[in-house]
Scaffold this active site. Structure first.
Site, PDB file in Angstrom:
ATOM      1  N   THR A 135      -9.967 -10.182 -30.355  1.00 24.86           N
ATOM      2  CA  THR A 135     -10.554  -8.856 -30.157  1.00 24.86           C
ATOM      3  C   THR A 135     -11.050  -8.284 -31.484  1.00 24.86           C
ATOM      4  OG1 THR A 135      -8.433  -7.711 -30.367  1.00 24.86           O
ATOM      5  CG2 THR A 135      -9.094  -8.434 -28.158  1.00 24.86           C
ATOM      6  N   LYS A 139     -12.016  -5.431 -26.886  1.00 22.14           N
ATOM      7  CA  LYS A 139     -11.654  -4.434 -27.894  1.00 22.14           C
ATOM      8  C   LYS A 139     -12.181  -3.084 -27.427  1.00 22.14           C
ATOM      9  CE  LYS A 139      -9.748  -4.250 -32.082  1.00 22.14           C
ATOM     10  NZ  LYS A 139      -8.412  -4.824 -32.375  1.00 22.14           N
ATOM     11  N   PHE A 142     -19.323  28.187   1.427  1.00 23.10           N
ATOM     12  CA  PHE A 142     -18.355  27.233   1.972  1.00 23.10           C
ATOM     13  C   PHE A 142     -17.653  27.889   3.154  1.00 23.10           C
ATOM     14  CE2 PHE A 142     -14.351  24.643   1.857  1.00 23.10           C
ATOM     15  CZ  PHE A 142     -14.959  23.440   2.152  1.00 23.10           C
ATOM     16  N   HIS A 159     -12.831  25.600  -9.672  1.00 15.62           N
ATOM     17  CA  HIS A 159     -12.739  26.783  -8.818  1.00 15.62           C
ATOM     18  C   HIS A 159     -12.768  28.082  -9.624  1.00 15.62           C
ATOM     19  CE1 HIS A 159     -11.882  24.199  -5.429  1.00 15.62           C
ATOM     20  NE2 HIS A 159     -10.866  23.655  -6.067  1.00 15.62           N
TER      21      HIS A 159
END
Length: 301
Positions: free
Chosen positions: A57, A12, A162, A250
């Site tokens: 469930t 469930k 970077f 970004h």
């Protein structure tokens, strides 16, 4: 050619449970999202529609709510552990149970500058997570517990570079030695024990993740993730492995020069998609078994 039934489980999903602790005039709140999954001898249900071994469930949902009384003082890890052990120990057809929990944080409302005893405002920070897997019975029973968090949105305005990356004929990205680095972090850590101060470990790990993000001068988000996981493992010997998933949110310097305005890394366009997705695991070389194959759900959510 033979056709066979492969791995299977059922449960469930996303039981939304709010537990109010009213033992004193100053109430407490626990707001959780609980998902259960059971494995065992359920092949007849798939192959011939025989439900005799199938715990509905709906019954799993009712159990999650009944056991929520234990959330009065317990952490989500303790709650999940009691729930998983119940399914495995008390329901004969069940061989393994997995409980996944999300914990939504609230903070007390301020009324005339004072915290109110029974009013809260939902926090807009990360969601705490946990999963508990219990497999087998008696002396052969094995348990795996993970803690974690998701949606930890964090940004730093400098201290990130970077450059020096591989370039091909389609590369247009400009190298940079000073950029905004931001992410919405998902982290999961696997415990080596079934007994710990879960709340204290969570607070400590979260603090370390934020600290490393801030203080590591990053040449790449990959480097930052490794340093975050490394710091957690160095600080907590009860943790065997840390898995991190970090979308690179970004921020591109906006072109103001066309308007005759200087932009010295001050105004950015926040681009939500597409985004780079950096994922890594940091583990001890002597880490114990990660558990059953279906634990792969813990990989990179």
């Amino acid at each position: 050619m033979a056709i066979i039934l492969g791995d299977h489980q059922y449960g469930k999903a996303e039981n939304r449970i709010v537990r109010i602790v009213r033992d004193t005039p100053r109430h407490e709140i626990h707001d959780v999202n609980v998902s259960t999954a059971l494995r065992g001898d359920f092949a007849p249900a798939h192959l011939v529609g025989d439900q005799s071994n199938v715990l509905p469930t709906d019954s799993q949902k009712q159990t999650a709510y009944a056991y929520a009384k234990r959330l009065g003082t317990a952490s989500i890890e303790e709650y999940g552990l009691s729930l998983a052990r119940h399914f495995v120990d008390d329901v004969p057809p069940v061989a393994a149970a997995r409980i996944e929990i999300e914990d939504y944080a609230w903070e007390r409302a301020l009324v005339d500058g004072v915290e109110h005893d029974h009013t809260w405002v939902r926090k807009g920070q990360e969601v705490r997570t946990a999963s508990v897997t219990v497999e087998g019975r008696g002396d052969a029973q094995r348990t795996w517990i993970t803690g974690g968090l998701k949606d930890l949105v964090i940004l730093k305005s400098t201290g990130s570079e970077f450059h020096g990356f591989y370039e091909d004929e389609y590369t247009v990205l400009e190298p940079t030695t000073d950029r905004v680095m931001a992410t919405s972090l998902v982290a999961t850590w696997r415990f080596t024990t079934t007994e710990a101060d879960w709340n204290a470990v969570y607070a400590g790990v979260r603090s370390l993740l934020v600290r490393q993000f801030a203080v590591v001068h990053s040449l790449a988000l990959q480097q930052t993730l490794y340093e975050m996981g490394k710091a957690v493992l160095e600080a907590y010997d009860v943790i065997a492995e840390v898995r991190l998933s970090a979308p690179n949110k970004h921020h591109f310097r906006y072109d103001l020069e066309r308007f005759g305005i200087e932009n010295d890394n001050e105004v950015f366009h926040a681009d939500d998609r597409p985004y780079g997705l950096i994922q890594a695991s940091v583990t001890r070389d002597d880490a114990p078994d990660a558990g059953p194959a279906w634990r792969r759900q813990d990989a990179f959510a």
